[in-house]
Design a protein around this motif. Structure first.
Motif, PDB file in Angstrom:
ATOM      1  N   THR A  64       0.730  -1.191   0.005  1.00  0.00           N
ATOM      2  CA  THR A  64      -0.177   0.076  -0.032  1.00  0.00           C
ATOM      3  C   THR A  64       0.719   1.362  -0.159  1.00  0.00           C
ATOM      4  O   THR A  64       1.772   1.440   0.932  1.00  0.00           O
ATOM      5  CB  THR A  64      -0.965  -0.019   1.124  1.00  0.00           C
ATOM      6  OG1 THR A  64      -1.818  -1.141   1.334  1.00  0.00           O
ATOM      7  CG2 THR A  64      -1.780   1.294   1.160  1.00  0.00           C
ATOM      8  N   THR A  65       0.544   2.017  -0.987  1.00  0.00           N
ATOM      9  CA  THR A  65       1.022   3.510  -0.819  1.00  0.00           C
ATOM     10  C   THR A  65      -0.276   4.541  -0.981  1.00  0.00           C
ATOM     11  O   THR A  65      -1.180   4.160  -1.657  1.00  0.00           O
ATOM     12  CB  THR A  65       1.936   3.708  -2.150  1.00  0.00           C
ATOM     13  OG1 THR A  65       1.149   3.538  -3.221  1.00  0.00           O
ATOM     14  CG2 THR A  65       3.248   2.883  -1.930  1.00  0.00           C
ATOM     15  N   ILE A  66       0.081   5.664  -0.460  1.00  0.00           N
ATOM     16  CA  ILE A  66      -1.068   6.662  -0.375  1.00  0.00           C
ATOM     17  C   ILE A  66      -0.380   7.982  -0.772  1.00  0.00           C
ATOM     18  O   ILE A  66       0.680   8.331  -0.519  1.00  0.00           O
ATOM     19  CB  ILE A  66      -1.500   6.745   1.003  1.00  0.00           C
ATOM     20  CG1 ILE A  66      -2.058   5.379   1.536  1.00  0.00           C
ATOM     21  CG2 ILE A  66      -2.530   7.787   1.152  1.00  0.00           C
ATOM     22  CD1 ILE A  66      -2.824   5.456   2.924  1.00  0.00           C
ATOM     23  N   GLU A  67      -1.356   8.775  -1.548  1.00  0.00           N
ATOM     24  CA  GLU A  67      -1.087   9.959  -2.143  1.00  0.00           C
ATOM     25  C   GLU A  67      -2.207  10.858  -1.873  1.00  0.00           C
ATOM     26  O   GLU A  67      -3.343  10.414  -2.167  1.00  0.00           O
ATOM     27  CB  GLU A  67      -0.914   9.948  -3.716  1.00  0.00           C
ATOM     28  CG  GLU A  67      -0.327  11.292  -4.106  1.00  0.00           C
ATOM     29  CD  GLU A  67      -0.388  11.082  -5.766  1.00  0.00           C
ATOM     30  OE1 GLU A  67      -0.168  12.188  -6.390  1.00  0.00           O
ATOM     31  OE2 GLU A  67      -0.796  10.240  -6.163  1.00  0.00           O
ATOM     32  N   VAL A  68      -2.059  11.967  -1.117  1.00  0.00           N
ATOM     33  CA  VAL A  68      -3.143  12.873  -0.825  1.00  0.00           C
ATOM     34  C   VAL A  68      -3.010  14.152  -1.462  1.00  0.00           C
ATOM     35  O   VAL A  68      -1.998  14.762  -1.152  1.00  0.00           O
ATOM     36  CB  VAL A  68      -3.157  12.975   0.687  1.00  0.00           C
ATOM     37  CG1 VAL A  68      -4.527  13.755   0.968  1.00  0.00           C
ATOM     38  CG2 VAL A  68      -3.218  11.730   1.350  1.00  0.00           C
ATOM     39  N   THR A  69      -4.070  14.602  -2.129  1.00  0.00           N
ATOM     40  CA  THR A  69      -4.047  16.011  -2.762  1.00  0.00           C
ATOM     41  C   THR A  69      -5.456  16.890  -2.227  1.00  0.00           C
ATOM     42  O   THR A  69      -6.345  16.165  -1.687  1.00  0.00           O
ATOM     43  CB  THR A  69      -4.159  15.952  -4.059  1.00  0.00           C
ATOM     44  OG1 THR A  69      -5.376  15.171  -4.758  1.00  0.00           O
ATOM     45  CG2 THR A  69      -3.046  15.283  -4.899  1.00  0.00           C
ATOM     46  N   GLY A  70      -5.430  17.941  -2.589  1.00  0.00           N
ATOM     47  CA  GLY A  70      -6.721  18.895  -2.306  1.00  0.00           C
ATOM     48  C   GLY A  70      -6.704  19.508  -1.013  1.00  0.00           C
ATOM     49  O   GLY A  70      -5.706  19.772  -0.471  1.00  0.00           O
ATOM     50  N   MET A  71      -7.762  19.731  -0.519  1.00  0.00           N
ATOM     51  CA  MET A  71      -7.976  20.695   0.591  1.00  0.00           C
ATOM     52  C   MET A  71      -7.343  20.000   2.116  1.00  0.00           C
ATOM     53  O   MET A  71      -7.868  18.999   2.553  1.00  0.00           O
ATOM     54  CB  MET A  71      -9.705  20.671   0.898  1.00  0.00           C
ATOM     55  CG  MET A  71      -9.992  21.663   2.016  1.00  0.00           C
ATOM     56  SD  MET A  71     -10.842  23.051   1.229  1.00  0.00           S
ATOM     57  CE  MET A  71     -11.787  22.647   0.059  1.00  0.00           C
ATOM     58  N   GLY A  72      -6.237  20.921   2.399  1.00  0.00           N
ATOM     59  CA  GLY A  72      -5.689  20.365   3.500  1.00  0.00           C
ATOM     60  C   GLY A  72      -4.779  19.221   3.544  1.00  0.00           C
ATOM     61  O   GLY A  72      -4.361  18.527   4.507  1.00  0.00           O
ATOM     62  N   SER A  73      -4.328  18.840   2.372  1.00  0.00           N
ATOM     63  CA  SER A  73      -3.712  17.767   2.300  1.00  0.00           C
ATOM     64  C   SER A  73      -2.390  17.756   2.886  1.00  0.00           C
ATOM     65  O   SER A  73      -1.832  16.757   3.325  1.00  0.00           O
ATOM     66  CB  SER A  73      -3.622  17.196   0.590  1.00  0.00           C
ATOM     67  OG  SER A  73      -3.099  18.404  -0.082  1.00  0.00           O
ATOM     68  N   GLU A  74      -1.758  18.940   3.063  1.00  0.00           N
ATOM     69  CA  GLU A  74      -0.373  18.914   3.746  1.00  0.00           C
ATOM     70  C   GLU A  74      -0.714  18.603   5.179  1.00  0.00           C
ATOM     71  O   GLU A  74       0.580  18.196   5.510  1.00  0.00           O
ATOM     72  CB  GLU A  74      -0.084  20.329   3.497  1.00  0.00           C
ATOM     73  CG  GLU A  74      -0.674  21.543   4.082  1.00  0.00           C
ATOM     74  CD  GLU A  74      -1.953  22.020   3.431  1.00  0.00           C
ATOM     75  OE1 GLU A  74      -2.738  21.376   2.450  1.00  0.00           O
ATOM     76  OE2 GLU A  74      -2.447  23.302   3.561  1.00  0.00           O
ATOM     77  N   TYR A  75      -1.783  18.560   5.821  1.00  0.00           N
ATOM     78  CA  TYR A  75      -1.774  17.994   7.274  1.00  0.00           C
ATOM     79  C   TYR A  75      -2.026  16.493   7.143  1.00  0.00           C
ATOM     80  O   TYR A  75      -2.294  16.159   8.338  1.00  0.00           O
ATOM     81  CB  TYR A  75      -3.057  18.767   7.952  1.00  0.00           C
ATOM     82  CG  TYR A  75      -2.876  20.247   7.841  1.00  0.00           C
ATOM     83  CD1 TYR A  75      -1.616  20.986   8.285  1.00  0.00           C
ATOM     84  CD2 TYR A  75      -3.544  21.274   7.093  1.00  0.00           C
ATOM     85  CE1 TYR A  75      -1.508  22.359   8.505  1.00  0.00           C
ATOM     86  CE2 TYR A  75      -3.712  22.429   6.956  1.00  0.00           C
ATOM     87  CZ  TYR A  75      -2.638  23.180   7.672  1.00  0.00           C
ATOM     88  OH  TYR A  75      -2.079  24.353   7.415  1.00  0.00           O
ATOM     89  N   ILE A  76      -2.249  15.792   6.208  1.00  0.00           N
ATOM     90  CA  ILE A  76      -2.630  14.462   6.279  1.00  0.00           C
ATOM     91  C   ILE A  76      -1.540  13.611   5.954  1.00  0.00           C
ATOM     92  O   ILE A  76      -0.691  13.595   5.092  1.00  0.00           O
ATOM     93  CB  ILE A  76      -3.530  14.127   5.061  1.00  0.00           C
ATOM     94  CG1 ILE A  76      -4.815  15.096   5.481  1.00  0.00           C
ATOM     95  CG2 ILE A  76      -4.103  12.733   5.320  1.00  0.00           C
ATOM     96  CD1 ILE A  76      -5.889  14.840   4.693  1.00  0.00           C
ATOM     97  N   PRO A  77      -1.154  12.754   7.017  1.00  0.00           N
ATOM     98  CA  PRO A  77       0.145  11.948   6.572  1.00  0.00           C
ATOM     99  C   PRO A  77      -0.005  10.658   5.494  1.00  0.00           C
ATOM    100  O   PRO A  77      -1.235  10.301   5.417  1.00  0.00           O
ATOM    101  CB  PRO A  77       0.179  11.106   8.232  1.00  0.00           C
ATOM    102  CG  PRO A  77      -1.187  11.035   8.766  1.00  0.00           C
ATOM    103  CD  PRO A  77      -1.727  12.285   8.040  1.00  0.00           C
ATOM    104  N   GLU A  78       0.931  10.413   4.710  1.00  0.00           N
ATOM    105  CA  GLU A  78       0.713   9.513   3.667  1.00  0.00           C
ATOM    106  C   GLU A  78       1.325   8.081   4.021  1.00  0.00           C
ATOM    107  O   GLU A  78       1.283   7.305   3.391  1.00  0.00           O
ATOM    108  CB  GLU A  78       1.426  10.101   2.283  1.00  0.00           C
ATOM    109  CG  GLU A  78       0.784  11.418   1.838  1.00  0.00           C
ATOM    110  CD  GLU A  78       1.318  11.813   0.388  1.00  0.00           C
ATOM    111  OE1 GLU A  78       2.463  11.508   0.150  1.00  0.00           O
ATOM    112  OE2 GLU A  78       0.663  12.449  -0.241  1.00  0.00           O
TER     113      GLU A  78
END
Ligand code: HSE
Length: 291
Positions: free
Chosen positions: A39-53
């Motif tokens: 599993t790998t995770i990529e987060v984009t969009g609203m407030g994504s900088e606060y969400i651990p990947e």
């Protein structure tokens, strides 16, 4: 590749602390999954900088692990984290629904809620299903240890997000340990009124059912401008206003055709209190769906 849109949710609704929740028609997160060896995770969009990947620290990664369904997971956030609108729950719910489909797992709605709640627990410390249940099942949900009750509902709502930071930990820390019998009686009356109001799509009954005098007033203290915002919204056509989830978001139900007025009144009142805010005109909506 499987894509799922999972909605924002509003938990508690005043009288249903840790029990009631509704799916909101907007905003929402979109979760896309593809099979992978790990599993790998990529987060984009609203407030994504606060969400651990890192998968172990991300609700969707914990869900992938719980389902033994490794995947590349892309989360496009439409829901601001720490808003009181079930942001982490939406990602967990979207991941549970998408990964079950990707790996052809035969899971009921309640099974998916349990898996998504594990994701929530790993990240927030406590497994509350009152956000993941409506995010998966849609409508209005009542979560209890012995099962979940769901009804579809149609109700105009406004969600308003003041730019205030309130951590769920702090918001749970102010919840009193006990309540007087008068308050228990009031809460039971409100909760019953609210549930009937949801069944009848009646914003007056639902708004009346928001009333609760133990948890909400304690949490309101953490939200600058809350009292003025409630008063302004009620003057503009809201039938009830309360804290959304652990806050700082607030949710209002209103007379049909009054959502824009209520949204402006909420934003203006928060801004008068020196707090920037934005509001969404929304309604009770569906749960996670394939897109
Ligand atoms: N029922 C929860 C609370 C929702 O109000 O703390 C947020 O996890």
């Amino acid at each position: 590749m499987i894509s799922v849109r999972a909605p924002a949710t509003s938990a508690n609704l005043g009288s249903g602390f840790d029990v009631f929740g509704v799916a909101l028609d907007r905003p929402g997160d979109v979760v896309r999954v593809e099979k992978a060896d790990e599993t790998t995770i990529e987060v984009t969009g609203m407030g994504s900088e606060y969400i651990p990947e890192e998968p172990a620290k991300n609700t969707a990664g914990v869900v992938a692990n719980a389902l033994d369904a490794p995947a590349h997971i892309h989360i496009d956030k439409g829901i601001r984290p720490s808003s009181g609108l079930g942001s982490s729950a939406a990602s967990a719910a979207g991941a549970a629904v998408a990964l079950a489909e990707l790996y052809d797992r035969d899971l009921s709605g309640e099974d998916l809620v349990r898996v998504a709640a594990e994701g929530e627990a790993a990240v927030s410390g406590e497994a509350h299903a009152d956000n993941v249940a409506p995010a998966i099942l849609g409508g209005f949900t009542v979560v209890r240890d012995d099962g979940i009750t769901q009804v579809d509902a149609s109700l105009p709502l406004v969600a308003c997000l003041p730019e205030t930071v309130v951590s769920t930990r702090d918001a749970r820390g102010v919840v009193p340990d006990s309540a007087s019998m008068d308050h228990v009686v009031e809460t039971v009356g409100s909760a019953a009124t609210l549930a009937v109001g949801m069944e009848r799509d009646d914003p007056v009954l639902v708004g009346r059912g928001f009333r609760e005098s133990v948890v909400t007033p304690a949490r309101a203290e953490l939200i600058d401008g809350y009292a003025a915002a409630c008063e302004a919204a009620e003057g503009a056509g809201a039938t009830g206003v309360t804290v959304s989830g652990a806050g700082p978001g607030v949710v209002a139900t209103c007379y049909p055709g009054r959502r824009r007025d209520v949204a402006s009144a909420l934003v203006d009142a928060f801004e008068d209190a020196g707090v920037e805010a934005r509001a969404f005109c929304t309604e009770v909506g569906d749960g996670a769906e394939f897109v």
